[in-house]
Design a protein around this motif. Structure first.
Motif, short mmCIF file in Angstrom:
data_model
loop_
_atom_site.label_atom_id
_atom_site.label_comp_id
_atom_site.label_asym_id
_atom_site.label_seq_id
_atom_site.Cartn_x
_atom_site.Cartn_y
_atom_site.Cartn_z
N ILE A 47 94.63 -50.21 9.28
CA ILE A 47 95.45 -51.30 8.95
C ILE A 47 95.55 -51.17 7.45
O ILE A 47 94.48 -51.51 6.72
CB ILE A 47 95.14 -52.25 9.45
N PRO A 48 96.70 -51.02 6.45
CA PRO A 48 96.57 -50.81 4.99
C PRO A 48 95.98 -52.23 4.50
O PRO A 48 96.08 -53.21 5.05
CB PRO A 48 98.18 -50.83 4.76
N ILE A 49 94.99 -51.88 3.52
CA ILE A 49 94.39 -52.98 2.96
C ILE A 49 93.43 -53.75 3.55
O ILE A 49 92.35 -53.94 3.09
CB ILE A 49 95.40 -53.89 2.18
N ILE A 50 93.79 -54.29 4.77
CA ILE A 50 92.89 -55.01 5.58
C ILE A 50 91.88 -54.39 5.93
O ILE A 50 90.60 -55.01 6.03
CB ILE A 50 93.72 -55.87 6.79
N ILE A 53 89.20 -53.56 3.32
CA ILE A 53 88.30 -54.60 2.93
C ILE A 53 87.41 -55.14 4.14
O ILE A 53 86.04 -55.44 3.87
CB ILE A 53 89.22 -55.97 2.63
N ALA A 54 87.65 -55.24 5.24
CA ALA A 54 86.78 -55.28 6.49
C ALA A 54 85.72 -54.43 6.68
O ALA A 54 84.56 -54.79 7.05
CB ALA A 54 87.98 -55.46 7.73
N LEU A 55 86.00 -53.20 6.21
CA LEU A 55 84.91 -52.20 6.28
C LEU A 55 83.97 -52.11 5.28
O LEU A 55 83.42 -51.28 5.01
CB LEU A 55 85.45 -50.99 6.59
N LYS A 56 84.54 -53.00 3.88
CA LYS A 56 83.68 -52.98 2.91
C LYS A 56 83.80 -51.62 2.07
O LYS A 56 82.80 -51.24 1.41
CB LYS A 56 82.43 -53.33 2.79
N ARG A 68 89.00 -44.25 -2.63
CA ARG A 68 89.50 -45.47 -3.18
C ARG A 68 90.91 -45.50 -3.74
O ARG A 68 91.71 -46.43 -3.59
CB ARG A 68 88.76 -45.82 -4.57
N HIS A 69 91.37 -44.08 -3.73
CA HIS A 69 92.83 -43.99 -4.03
C HIS A 69 93.65 -44.55 -2.92
O HIS A 69 94.89 -45.00 -3.27
CB HIS A 69 93.14 -42.61 -4.50
#
Length: 230
Positions: A47-50, A53-56, A68-69
């Motif tokens: 899932i893009p972005i989410i 973040i959820a997986l840190k 990171r790209h």
């Protein structure tokens, strides 16, 4: 918000295309895998972005860092798409031109950043689509600019080693459709951001970068021209 989400999804897709096509890998049906452990990723890891973040920022399986790209690319394309279709007052035809042009620059920037190449499998199809859309929109085309940058491309291929052939080819493809004020702005921003990146890399790493991909910086200048045209 919806336009940002759609843009982030599209950005994720074009990021996959830009990563796999230069390696001649299937970008359409092959499942996404962790770049470190090569384990297939579940849909909830994509899932893009989410998901990032959820997986840190780490793979669920091997806990190594996710590139990171991908995260940055999803944000950039999402913000561009959101601006274009939620805030820009340009006509639908102008938005179509901006979308095709930005997507071309976006994809080529990723391949240049990752592999230091301007992949012809991306460049030529996008160039054909871009020129077809611009011709359909009856955009202004400068034959003098085309001839000038054709000569620069021909000469630079043989005598210049400080700039790649792919970068010169982009000049030849993009610049005849831009006004001279836009060309000056594009080159100024591309050179300025390129120099800034070089200096930041030099000061942070203590040595100059081995390769300086120029297409991302050209794309920054092009994006400014596209926004101004809105």
């Amino acid at each position: 918000m919806i336009s940002f989400i759609v843009g982030a999804v599209m950005g994720s897709f074009w990021c996959v295309v830009a990563e796999r096509l230069p390696l001649r890998m299937n970008f359409w049906s092959d499942r996404s895998r962790c770049s470190t452990c090569q384990r297939p990723l579940a849909f909830y890891d994509l899932i893009p972005i989410i998901s990032f973040i959820a997986l840190k920022g780490n793979c669920r399986h091997c806990h190594q860092a996710i590139p990171r790209h991908i995260f940055v690319a999803e944000w950039i394309y999402g913000l561009f798409f959101c601006y274009l279709f939620s805030f820009s007052i340009a006509t639908l035809e102008t938005k179509l031109v901006a979308l095709v042009w930005f997507t071309m620059a976006f994809s080529l920037s990723i391949t240049d950043w990752l592999y230091q190449i301007v992949d012809p499998y991306l460049l030529y199809p996008f160039a054909i689509i871009l020129w077809a859309v611009l011709l359909w929109q009856r955009a202004a085309f400068s034959w003098w600019t085309w001839l000038l940058f054709f000569c620069i491309y021909w000469y630079g291929q043989r005598h210049w080693h400080f700039i790649g052939d792919g970068d010169l080819l982009l000049f030849f493809i993009w610049f005849p459709w831009l006004r001279w004020q836009q060309i000056h702005l594009l080159l100024f921003l591309a050179s300025g951001t390129g120099i800034l990146y070089y200096l930041l890399f030099l000061f942070s790493k203590g040595q100059p970068p081995k390769h300086l991909p120029f297409v991302p910086f050209l794309s920054i200048g092009l994006s400014a021209c596209l926004f101004i045209a809105q």
